[in-house]
Enzyme design. Structure first.
Site, PDB file in Angstrom:
ATOM      1  N   PHE A 197       8.138  43.684-117.056  1.00 33.09           N
ATOM      2  CA  PHE A 197       8.021  43.926-115.609  1.00 33.09           C
ATOM      3  C   PHE A 197       7.309  45.268-115.318  1.00 33.09           C
ATOM      4  CE2 PHE A 197      10.876  45.878-112.139  1.00 33.09           C
ATOM      5  CZ  PHE A 197       9.994  45.580-111.113  1.00 33.09           C
ATOM      6  N   TYR A 249      23.974  48.681-122.722  1.00 25.16           N
ATOM      7  CA  TYR A 249      22.557  48.965-122.409  1.00 25.16           C
ATOM      8  C   TYR A 249      22.355  50.459-122.167  1.00 25.16           C
ATOM      9  CZ  TYR A 249      18.543  49.767-119.332  1.00 25.16           C
ATOM     10  OH  TYR A 249      17.408  50.293-118.757  1.00 25.16           O
ATOM     11  N   ASP A 259      18.380  55.919-114.915  1.00 25.20           N
ATOM     12  CA  ASP A 259      19.473  56.703-114.306  1.00 25.20           C
ATOM     13  C   ASP A 259      20.835  56.297-114.866  1.00 25.20           C
ATOM     14  OD1 ASP A 259      19.690  54.202-113.057  1.00 25.20           O
ATOM     15  OD2 ASP A 259      19.624  54.989-111.004  1.00 25.20           O
ATOM     16  N   GLU A 260      20.885  55.124-115.526  1.00 27.84           N
ATOM     17  CA  GLU A 260      22.177  54.626-116.009  1.00 27.84           C
ATOM     18  C   GLU A 260      22.752  55.478-117.138  1.00 27.84           C
ATOM     19  OE1 GLU A 260      22.554  50.387-116.153  1.00 27.84           O
ATOM     20  OE2 GLU A 260      20.894  50.110-114.762  1.00 27.84           O
ATOM     21  N   HIS A 293      31.452  47.876-114.529  1.00 29.99           N
ATOM     22  CA  HIS A 293      30.410  47.969-113.496  1.00 29.99           C
ATOM     23  C   HIS A 293      30.354  49.362-112.868  1.00 29.99           C
ATOM     24  CE1 HIS A 293      28.587  45.638-109.819  1.00 29.99           C
ATOM     25  NE2 HIS A 293      27.769  46.537-110.316  1.00 29.99           N
ATOM     26  N   LYS A 317      20.163  53.369-124.264  1.00 30.50           N
ATOM     27  CA  LYS A 317      19.103  54.192-123.669  1.00 30.50           C
ATOM     28  C   LYS A 317      19.447  55.680-123.825  1.00 30.50           C
ATOM     29  CE  LYS A 317      15.880  52.969-121.781  1.00 30.50           C
ATOM     30  NZ  LYS A 317      14.528  52.530-122.265  1.00 30.50           N
TER      31      LYS A 317
END
Ligand code: NAD
Ligand code: TYD
Length: 344
Positions: free
Chosen positions: A11, A147, A124-125, A273, A151
């Site tokens: 993407f 994930y 940003d995560e 979450h 990162k």
């Protein structure tokens, strides 16, 4: 400039490649992409005959393939990753292999080949959930999903290569991207394409999780900006111009698409979450970066793009791999909850 881009058929990578080739008539791009489910040659079909662009089908975990592509490159821009949080919850192994080990292979090759600039595209995560205030680049990394952890690990590897080997690397940490060519598993393209077919959108938990939204063409401009102006060893937050709860986002899309509220179907929450992401972007803007795409117009353009390009996304949603993932991810959550029949 001779650029090596990784993950250029995904993407953001595909939007980046198209943008830099258009903006810099003397630049060339080699794109190493192994073509996972998220990679798609159709994303750059318009460049098939461009002599300044070459795609190499290769894996960033393969040192020989990487060295072959990186030879002669002035700079590396690293997008390739496993990128979907929900998939990392189902199985994290490919996230560790590509995002951590693959990044190490790239860093090692860049060091050996004395590449002049390495841009690591992060998220940003890595800061984890920020209930109040805004994350700055100096905040501790506190990832919560597999994930995000993969990162964060890669960000720390980049840092170590800067400090230990003097690699001229920089990091960008962007918020949630949206725009054309986003694989329809992430929230916004799933929402738009499900709405187009009058299918329910599975809303996790209470829908009050907050995300910051950046249009992909602003993100790729920021990556280009940091490639040219970023300072070695520094990280740069890349937020958007709009922050909102998932419920608010869905209401806007619903309004723009004229769909009934009954399509929004609450489902059990995603484990772990993160409640809120929020970036302080003054480091980037103080260098002179300015957004070019206001949120409202960009959202309308994105919906228009999915409306105009069903030939791009329909085959992706029909593919066996997508259906298998969708069934696994939403199994039992959406059963019997077709349009008009939302239940808790
Ligand atoms: P994507 O999933 O759409 O694309 C990833 C691309 O990488 C695909 O083309 C895939 O084929 C390729 N790839 C995966 N594993 C590979 C491997 N081992 N070797 C070679 N190629 C491989 O991802 P995206 O949304 O475009 O994200 C790009 C980068 O930006 C990622 O590093 C992601 O962490 C980061 N990011 C994404 C967002 C977002 O909202 N999507 C936000 C912030 C940061
Ligand atoms: P996503 O696009 O997966 O990005 P991220 O988790 O990296 O922020 O999800 C954006 C938000 O939308 C996030 O709070 C989770 C939520 N979401 C849903 O409510 N339902 C869904 O089916 C998906 C995919 C996401």
């Amino acid at each position: 400039m001779r650029l090596l881009v990784t993950g250029g058929l995904g993407f953001i990578g595909s939007n980046f490649v198209r943008h830099v080739l258009k903006s810099h008539p003397s630049w060339t791009v080699v794109n190493i992409d192994v073509l996972t489910y998220a990679g798609n040659p159709a994303n750059l079909a318009d460049l098939a005959r461009n002599p300044r662009y070459r795609w190499v089908r290769g894996d960033i975990r393969d040192p020989r393939a990487v060295a072959g592509c990186m030879e002669g490159a002035d700079a590396v821009v690293h997008f390739a990753a496993e990128s979907h949080v929900d998939r990392s919850i189902l199985d994290a192994s490919s996230f560790i292999e590509t995002n951590v080990l693959g990044t190490n292979v790239l860093l090692d090759a860049a060091r050996r080949l004395s590449v002049g600039r390495f841009v690591h595209v992060s998220t940003d995560e890595v800061y984890g959930s920020v209930e109040q205030g805004f994350s700055t680049e100096d905040d501790p990394l506190a990832p919560n999903s597999p994930y995000a952890a993969s990162k964060a690990a890669s960000d720390l590897l980049v840092r170590s290569y800067v400090v230990t080997h003097g690699l001229p690397a920089v990091i960008t940490r962007a918020s949630n991207n949206f725009g054309p060519y986003q694989y329809p598993e992430k929230a916004l393209p799933l929402l738009i394409t499900n709405f187009m077919d009058d299918l329910p959108f599975p809303l996790y938990g209470d829908g009050l999780n907050v995300r910051d939204w950046v249009y992909v063409l602003d993100h790729v401009r920021a990556v280009e900006f940091v490639l040219l102006k970023g300072k070695t060893g520094e990280a740069y937050n890349v937020g958007g111009t709009h922050s909102c709860t998932n419920k608010e986002l869905i209401e806007r899309v619903r309004g723009l698409m004229g769909k009934p509220a009954s399509l929004v179907t609450p489902v059990p929450d995603r484990p772990g979450h993160d409640r809120r992401y929020a970036l302080d972007c003054r480091k980037l803007t103080s260098l002179g970066f300015k957004h070019a795409h206001p949120f409202e117009a960009a959202l309308a353009k994105t919906i228009a793009w999915y409306r105009a390009n069903p030939a791009w996304w329909r085959p992706l949603k029909k593919a066996g791999g997508y259906k298998k993932y969708y069934d696994k991810q939403y199994a039992g959550r959406l059963v019997g909850r077709r349009a008009g029949a939302p239940k808790r």
